[in-house]
Scaffold this active site. Structure first.
Site, PDB file in Angstrom:
ATOM      1  N   SER A 119       0.296  -1.481  -0.049  1.00 34.13           N
ATOM      2  CA  SER A 119       0.120   0.099   0.188  1.00 34.13           C
ATOM      3  C   SER A 119       0.853   1.099  -0.149  1.00 34.13           C
ATOM      4  O   SER A 119       0.654   2.333   0.310  1.00 34.13           O
ATOM      5  CB  SER A 119      -1.041  -0.254   1.197  1.00 34.13           C
ATOM      6  OG  SER A 119      -1.780  -1.139   1.405  1.00 34.13           O
ATOM      7  N   ASN A 129      -3.342   5.892  -1.620  1.00 33.34           N
ATOM      8  CA  ASN A 129      -3.763   6.260  -0.281  1.00 33.34           C
ATOM      9  C   ASN A 129      -2.732   7.760   0.059  1.00 33.34           C
ATOM     10  O   ASN A 129      -3.434   8.269   1.027  1.00 33.34           O
ATOM     11  CB  ASN A 129      -2.562   5.705   0.352  1.00 33.34           C
ATOM     12  CG  ASN A 129      -3.630   4.595   0.733  1.00 33.34           C
ATOM     13  OD1 ASN A 129      -4.616   4.579   1.628  1.00 33.34           O
ATOM     14  ND2 ASN A 129      -2.537   3.230   0.508  1.00 33.34           N
TER      15      ASN A 129
HETATM   16  P1  NAD Z   1      -2.575  -9.354   7.069  1.00 33.16           P
HETATM   17  O1  NAD Z   1      -1.552  -8.736   8.405  1.00 33.16           O
HETATM   18  O2  NAD Z   1      -4.059  -9.061   7.199  1.00 33.16           O
HETATM   19  O3  NAD Z   1      -1.558 -10.619   6.691  1.00 33.16           O
HETATM   20  C1  NAD Z   1      -0.559 -11.014   6.316  1.00 33.16           C
HETATM   21  C2  NAD Z   1      -0.582 -11.655   6.283  1.00 33.16           C
HETATM   22  O4  NAD Z   1       1.792 -12.201   5.862  1.00 33.16           O
HETATM   23  C3  NAD Z   1       0.016 -12.911   7.169  1.00 33.16           C
HETATM   24  O5  NAD Z   1      -0.952 -13.460   6.582  1.00 33.16           O
HETATM   25  C4  NAD Z   1       0.842 -13.064   7.614  1.00 33.16           C
HETATM   26  O6  NAD Z   1       1.356 -14.543   8.627  1.00 33.16           O
HETATM   27  C5  NAD Z   1       1.663 -13.347   6.498  1.00 33.16           C
HETATM   28  N1  NAD Z   1       3.799 -13.367   6.252  1.00 33.16           N
HETATM   29  C6  NAD Z   1       4.217 -12.548   7.388  1.00 33.16           C
HETATM   30  N2  NAD Z   1       5.344 -12.808   7.096  1.00 33.16           N
HETATM   31  C7  NAD Z   1       5.569 -13.752   6.074  1.00 33.16           C
HETATM   32  C8  NAD Z   1       7.042 -13.650   5.233  1.00 33.16           C
HETATM   33  N3  NAD Z   1       8.162 -14.126   5.546  1.00 33.16           N
HETATM   34  N4  NAD Z   1       6.517 -14.903   3.990  1.00 33.16           N
HETATM   35  C9  NAD Z   1       4.997 -15.558   4.023  1.00 33.16           C
HETATM   36  N5  NAD Z   1       3.947 -14.857   4.501  1.00 33.16           N
HETATM   37  C10 NAD Z   1       4.633 -13.590   6.032  1.00 33.16           C
HETATM   38  O7  NAD Z   1      -2.324  -7.960   6.263  1.00 33.16           O
HETATM   39  P2  NAD Z   1      -3.113  -7.383   4.982  1.00 33.16           P
HETATM   40  O8  NAD Z   1      -3.768  -6.485   5.163  1.00 33.16           O
HETATM   41  O9  NAD Z   1      -3.607  -8.863   3.383  1.00 33.16           O
HETATM   42  O10 NAD Z   1      -1.801  -7.178   4.158  1.00 33.16           O
HETATM   43  C11 NAD Z   1      -1.077  -7.265   2.975  1.00 33.16           C
HETATM   44  C12 NAD Z   1      -0.705  -6.878   1.977  1.00 33.16           C
HETATM   45  O11 NAD Z   1      -1.293  -6.286   0.927  1.00 33.16           O
HETATM   46  C13 NAD Z   1       0.589  -5.281   2.771  1.00 33.16           C
HETATM   47  O12 NAD Z   1       1.364  -4.844   2.070  1.00 33.16           O
HETATM   48  C14 NAD Z   1      -0.534  -4.635   2.447  1.00 33.16           C
HETATM   49  O13 NAD Z   1      -0.536  -3.361   2.362  1.00 33.16           O
HETATM   50  C15 NAD Z   1      -1.398  -4.447   1.841  1.00 33.16           C
HETATM   51  N6  NAD Z   1      -2.593  -3.956   1.335  1.00 33.16           N
HETATM   52  C16 NAD Z   1      -3.664  -4.136   2.404  1.00 33.16           C
HETATM   53  C17 NAD Z   1      -4.862  -3.280   2.597  1.00 33.16           C
HETATM   54  C18 NAD Z   1      -5.783  -3.899   3.249  1.00 33.16           C
HETATM   55  O14 NAD Z   1      -6.973  -3.172   3.719  1.00 33.16           O
HETATM   56  N7  NAD Z   1      -5.508  -4.395   4.618  1.00 33.16           N
HETATM   57  C19 NAD Z   1      -5.146  -2.791   1.201  1.00 33.16           C
HETATM   58  C20 NAD Z   1      -4.864  -2.856   0.275  1.00 33.16           C
HETATM   59  C21 NAD Z   1      -4.036  -3.665  -0.052  1.00 33.16           C
END
Ligand code: NAD
Length: 285
Positions: free
Chosen positions: A121, A192
């Protein structure tokens, strides 16, 4: 070109990763899913199953299609077991150190000439691309939450991303039923950079005692025709995620107008992260 008959892989099975896995599986792709935490993959499969079953109950999907979509998803405990996919989408925790480590590990796993995309993001796509052996084949594919419902994919090109990669990624987004909009890599991209100052200002408005949370959100919903108020949206995104993105905007754009509101910081310090912790600006108990 991306071939629907060849598998893709998604790294990270959290809120976003599981949504991305679902839309690709529903579109006919075999999807390898990897998360560092096996329980996250179990929970992802369960929640995808629940969403697809709900679609069947509502008559929006045939049971056979839902079962086929679930059958196309393969969770793998070991990263190298993703095989040699034509595309890998990284959707792990928003932390540059974690992402760089993952990107270096998946770099040799993508098929030669394949694409690696990040769902970040706020982290610079150019900076992440610089650790790849083929930065021209690296791109931002910024999905929105909840992924199965939100149409937009912000396709973010880093300094080295090739025109061919941009085109193939846009085509792919359309193949899975999304609408791609192309933007250049810059802090916060478009989404964002515009959204976070509004959320931050809503938190300042609350902190200044101008109105309570319901009233602030009510003004924005009824007066500006927003489907959701900015404070409720901050709870949906996660107050910690909002704070992190504002810190990136503040640091990388160097302007005071992006400074995170102290109340937002306080909420994060208190563990009031929004819906995911059942408490944010609102209570979800
Ligand atoms: P989240 O915390 O729900 O999920 C992240 C996952 O990554 C977790 O299950 C964790 O165990 C896993 N993880 C961590 N280290 C890891 C590794 N080394 N190898 C494999 N898996 C690993 O986070 P999210 O909200 O799903 O966000 C994920 C990405 O998407 C981020 O970059 C975030 O900025 C982006 N994003 C989030 C949103 C939102 O609204 N939440 C929207 C757009 C983009």
């Amino acid at each position: 070109m991306i071939d629907t008959k060849k598998p893709i892989a998604v790294i990270g099975a959290g809120t976003m990763g599981r949504g991305i896995v679902q839309v690709f599986a529903q579109s006919g792709f075999d999807v390898k899913m990897h998360d560092a935490v096996p329980a996250a993959m179990e929970s992802a499969i369960a929640s995808i199953g629940k969403m697809l079953n709900r679609a069947v109950e509502k008559g929006k999907m045939e049971k056979a299609d839902a079962d086929a979509a679930i059958g196309r998803i393969t969770p793998v405990d070991t990263l190298s077991d993703i095989g040699r996919p034509q595309m890998i989408i990284e959707a792990a925790t928003e932390n540059p150190t974690i992402k760089i480590e993952i990107l270096k590990s998946i770099d040799p796993l993508v098929e030669p000439g394949g694409i690696i995309a990040t769902n970040t993001s706020s982290i610079s796509v150019t900076k992440l691309g610089a650790v790849m052996s083929a930065p021209g084949r690296f791109i931002g594919m910024h999905f929105f939450n909840p992924v199965p419902l939100m149409k937009l994919v912000e396709v973010v090109s880093g300094l080295e991303t090739s025109e061919e990669t941009i085109k193939e990624t846009c085509d792919l987004a359309e193949t899975v039923g999304k609408t791609p909009l192309k933007v250049n890599d810059h802090p916060g991209f478009v989404s964002n950079r515009v959204l976070m100052p509004m959320i931050n200002e809503a938190v300042f408005t609350l902190q200044d005692g101008v109105a309570d949370a319901e009233t602030i959100d009510g003004v924005m919903k009824m007066g500006m025709n927003h489907p959701m108020g900015p404070l409720a949206l901050a709870d949906l995104i996660g107050t910690d995620v909002c704070l992190f993105i504002l810190e990136v905007l503040h640091r990388d754009l160097g302007e005071d107008r992006y400074r995170p509101c102290p109340l937002l910081r306080k909420m994060v310090d208190a563990g009031r992260l929004g819906k995911k912790t059942k408490r944010g600006f609102y209570s979800y108990e």
